[in-house]
Design an enzyme around this catalytic site. Sequence first.
Site, PDB file in Angstrom:
ATOM      1  N   TYR A   1      49.091  31.738  45.097  1.00 29.96           N
ATOM      2  CA  TYR A   1      47.888  31.782  44.749  1.00 29.96           C
ATOM      3  C   TYR A   1      46.535  31.879  44.133  1.00 29.96           C
ATOM      4  CZ  TYR A   1      46.360  36.466  44.303  1.00 29.96           C
ATOM      5  OH  TYR A   1      44.919  38.231  43.657  1.00 29.96           O
TER       6      TYR A   1
ATOM      7  N   ARG B   1      47.927  37.774  29.842  1.00 30.16           N
ATOM      8  CA  ARG B   1      47.798  39.442  29.369  1.00 30.16           C
ATOM      9  C   ARG B   1      47.272  40.598  29.445  1.00 30.16           C
ATOM     10  NH1 ARG B   1      41.279  38.226  29.682  1.00 30.16           N
ATOM     11  NH2 ARG B   1      41.847  39.682  31.174  1.00 30.16           N
TER      12      ARG B   1
ATOM     13  N   ARG C   1      51.081  46.241  40.865  1.00 34.51           N
ATOM     14  CA  ARG C   1      51.122  44.730  41.023  1.00 34.51           C
ATOM     15  C   ARG C   1      51.924  44.196  40.355  1.00 34.51           C
ATOM     16  NH1 ARG C   1      44.290  45.017  42.180  1.00 34.51           N
ATOM     17  NH2 ARG C   1      44.915  45.135  39.749  1.00 34.51           N
TER      18      ARG C   1
ATOM     19  N   PHE D   1      28.458  25.800  30.502  1.00 29.93           N
ATOM     20  CA  PHE D   1      29.391  27.200  30.909  1.00 29.93           C
ATOM     21  C   PHE D   1      31.272  27.004  31.524  1.00 29.93           C
ATOM     22  CE2 PHE D   1      29.498  29.579  34.882  1.00 29.93           C
ATOM     23  CZ  PHE D   1      29.835  29.104  35.530  1.00 29.93           C
TER      24      PHE D   1
HETATM   25  O1  LIG Z   1      38.913  41.880  38.924  1.00 33.94           O
HETATM   26  C1  LIG Z   1      38.497  41.088  38.368  1.00 33.94           C
HETATM   27  O2  LIG Z   1      37.211  41.431  37.114  1.00 33.94           O
HETATM   28  C2  LIG Z   1      38.929  40.347  37.596  1.00 33.94           C
HETATM   29  O3  LIG Z   1      39.785  39.308  38.252  1.00 33.94           O
HETATM   30  C3  LIG Z   1      40.817  38.504  38.882  1.00 33.94           C
HETATM   31  C4  LIG Z   1      41.767  38.847  40.188  1.00 33.94           C
HETATM   32  O4  LIG Z   1      41.301  39.850  40.974  1.00 33.94           O
HETATM   33  O5  LIG Z   1      42.610  38.640  39.783  1.00 33.94           O
HETATM   34  C5  LIG Z   1      40.071  37.000  39.350  1.00 33.94           C
HETATM   35  O6  LIG Z   1      39.612  37.386  40.654  1.00 33.94           O
HETATM   36  C6  LIG Z   1      39.382  35.840  41.329  1.00 33.94           C
HETATM   37  C7  LIG Z   1      38.906  36.000  42.200  1.00 33.94           C
HETATM   38  C8  LIG Z   1      37.150  35.638  42.354  1.00 33.94           C
HETATM   39  C9  LIG Z   1      36.819  34.885  41.876  1.00 33.94           C
HETATM   40  C10 LIG Z   1      35.617  34.863  40.816  1.00 33.94           C
HETATM   41  C11 LIG Z   1      35.027  34.597  39.967  1.00 33.94           C
HETATM   42  C12 LIG Z   1      35.382  34.286  38.811  1.00 33.94           C
HETATM   43  C13 LIG Z   1      34.512  33.267  37.835  1.00 33.94           C
HETATM   44  C14 LIG Z   1      33.093  32.731  38.979  1.00 33.94           C
HETATM   45  C15 LIG Z   1      32.627  32.218  37.693  1.00 33.94           C
HETATM   46  C16 LIG Z   1      31.298  31.103  38.282  1.00 33.94           C
HETATM   47  C17 LIG Z   1      31.195  31.028  39.284  1.00 33.94           C
HETATM   48  C18 LIG Z   1      32.198  32.275  40.532  1.00 33.94           C
HETATM   49  C19 LIG Z   1      32.903  32.773  39.350  1.00 33.94           C
HETATM   50  C20 LIG Z   1      33.914  33.760  40.691  1.00 33.94           C
HETATM   51  C21 LIG Z   1      39.322  36.611  38.274  1.00 33.94           C
HETATM   52  O7  LIG Z   1      38.037  37.022  38.551  1.00 33.94           O
HETATM   53  N1  LIG Z   1      39.627  36.084  37.381  1.00 33.94           N
HETATM   54  C22 LIG Z   1      38.359  35.741  36.282  1.00 33.94           C
HETATM   55  C23 LIG Z   1      38.925  33.692  35.832  1.00 33.94           C
HETATM   56  C24 LIG Z   1      38.947  33.077  37.510  1.00 33.94           C
HETATM   57  C25 LIG Z   1      37.899  31.415  37.130  1.00 33.94           C
HETATM   58  C26 LIG Z   1      37.151  31.195  38.115  1.00 33.94           C
HETATM   59  C27 LIG Z   1      36.995  30.141  38.171  1.00 33.94           C
HETATM   60  C28 LIG Z   1      37.073  29.046  38.280  1.00 33.94           C
HETATM   61  C29 LIG Z   1      36.382  27.470  37.773  1.00 33.94           C
HETATM   62  C30 LIG Z   1      35.723  27.492  37.068  1.00 33.94           C
HETATM   63  C31 LIG Z   1      35.200  26.838  36.274  1.00 33.94           C
HETATM   64  C32 LIG Z   1      34.288  26.323  34.666  1.00 33.94           C
HETATM   65  C33 LIG Z   1      33.951  27.416  34.937  1.00 33.94           C
HETATM   66  C34 LIG Z   1      33.903  28.767  35.395  1.00 33.94           C
HETATM   67  C35 LIG Z   1      34.972  29.034  36.101  1.00 33.94           C
HETATM   68  C36 LIG Z   1      35.745  30.081  36.792  1.00 33.94           C
HETATM   69 MG   LIG Z   2      41.560  39.825  42.793  1.00 33.49          MG
END
Ligand SMILES: O=C(O)CO[C@@H](C(=O)O)[C@@H](OCCCCCc1ccc2ccccc2c1)C(=O)NCCCCCc1ccc2ccccc2c1
Ligand SMILES: [Mg+2]
Length: 348
Positions: A149, A196, A206, A266
């Site tokens: 997941y 967290r 959930r 970043f």
């Molecule tokens: O609803 C919310 O606010 C939180 O939702 C969480 C959930 O629903 O589980 C969950 O949603 C996940 C699905 C959508 C992903 C969106 C995303 C997040 C960060 C990004 C950063 C840069 C570019 C694109 C990105 C896309 C969420 O936002 N979790 C936060 C952690 C996700 C980390 C993603 C990620 C992975 C590798 C990375 C590597 C380097 C820098 C940033 C990085 C960021």
């Molecule tokens: Mg989600």
Amino acid sequence: QQTLAKDASKKRCYDFLNMTSRSFAAVIQELDDQLRDAVCLFYLVLRGLDTIEDDMTLDLDRKVELLRSFDQIIYKKGWTFTENGPNEKDRALLVHFDVVIDEFLRLKPEFQSVIANITKLMGNGMADYATGEHRENTSIATIKDFDLYCHYVAGLVGYGLSDLFAASGLESEELAKDKALSNSMGLFLQKTNIIRDYREDLDDGRQFWPREIWGKYADNFSDFIKPENKLKAQHCLSNMVLNVLNDVPQVLTYLSKLKNQSVFNFCAIPQVMAISTLALVFNNLDIYQRNIKIRKGEAVKLILDSTDMDNVVAIFRQYVFEISRKNEATDPNFMEISMAIGRIEQWI
Ligand SMILES: O=C(O)CO[C@@H](C(=O)O)[C@@H](OCCCCCc1ccc2ccccc2c1)C(=O)NCCCCCc1ccc2ccccc2c1
Ligand SMILES: [Mg+2]
Ligand SMILES: [Mg+2]
């Protein structure tokens, strides 16, 4: 006249970025010119997809249809979505999604294809999961399901970012080829957030902690909020932190391979925030009562310090030491946690 309209819609995308993300907006806007717009739109497209996934008021068939077709939706000029519930926090993004699509279609083709490919994989992963055997409370059975997941919702973001870095020429192709490292960058962030967010997710109906872990300590996922289960709750929490610690060596290895300063900042800042959060939640039973966050002052210090690998290693060493200090010999996970810390210390 044309350029004015184009600048206005690009500006609106950055407004949506700042509206929908506390933790990523600033670091995305610091990226070099070759990458900034592509990563901003990568974020907005996936946040749009996640706003569909997160909405528990959407009819399941409708949700699955949208998740599985989102990679085509992003090519439909004018598309918007107003079916989200009124409380869905990023509802406005989809109501005005036509602006995101317009800017997405202005990206270089190789950036568009990276974003579309990841969107397709993530959307189908989310849909598979939403229709799986545990769809009622989104529960996750095994540690393998947990890793899968988190791969779908965050590991794939790491894949896509590494591909965008390579396509921009600012980072190497071989970094993008090492999928395990990119995957760990996402898993470390997502799993730390899932720990967290225990209480917030529980209250939303959930549960993302894998039953294979929490089932060793209680019969029901909500038992941990009861004071009489304090000790079981503490040991379950340390078992979850142990699972996340295993990704630290790969995160540090990924960061050590980066060449471009803006890309390093970043990538490093969210990881440094995560290790700080992990140390904060370790053996901290408040997470079962409320959402705890690192103090603003500490976050600012971490951001300012996370500009080179030596400082980042020193910050990880500090927080890993804090975890080892809080590690209790009576905890059934004590030895495994000590060994995970040992593996990290070999690295740092
Ligand atoms: O609803 C919310 O606010 C939180 O939702 C969480 C959930 O629903 O589980 C969950 O949603 C996940 C699905 C959508 C992903 C969106 C995303 C997040 C960060 C990004 C950063 C840069 C570019 C694109 C990105 C896309 C969420 O936002 N979790 C936060 C952690 C996700 C980390 C993603 C990620 C992975 C590798 C990375 C590597 C380097 C820098 C940033 C990085 C960021
Ligand atoms: Mg989600
Ligand atoms: Mg979400």
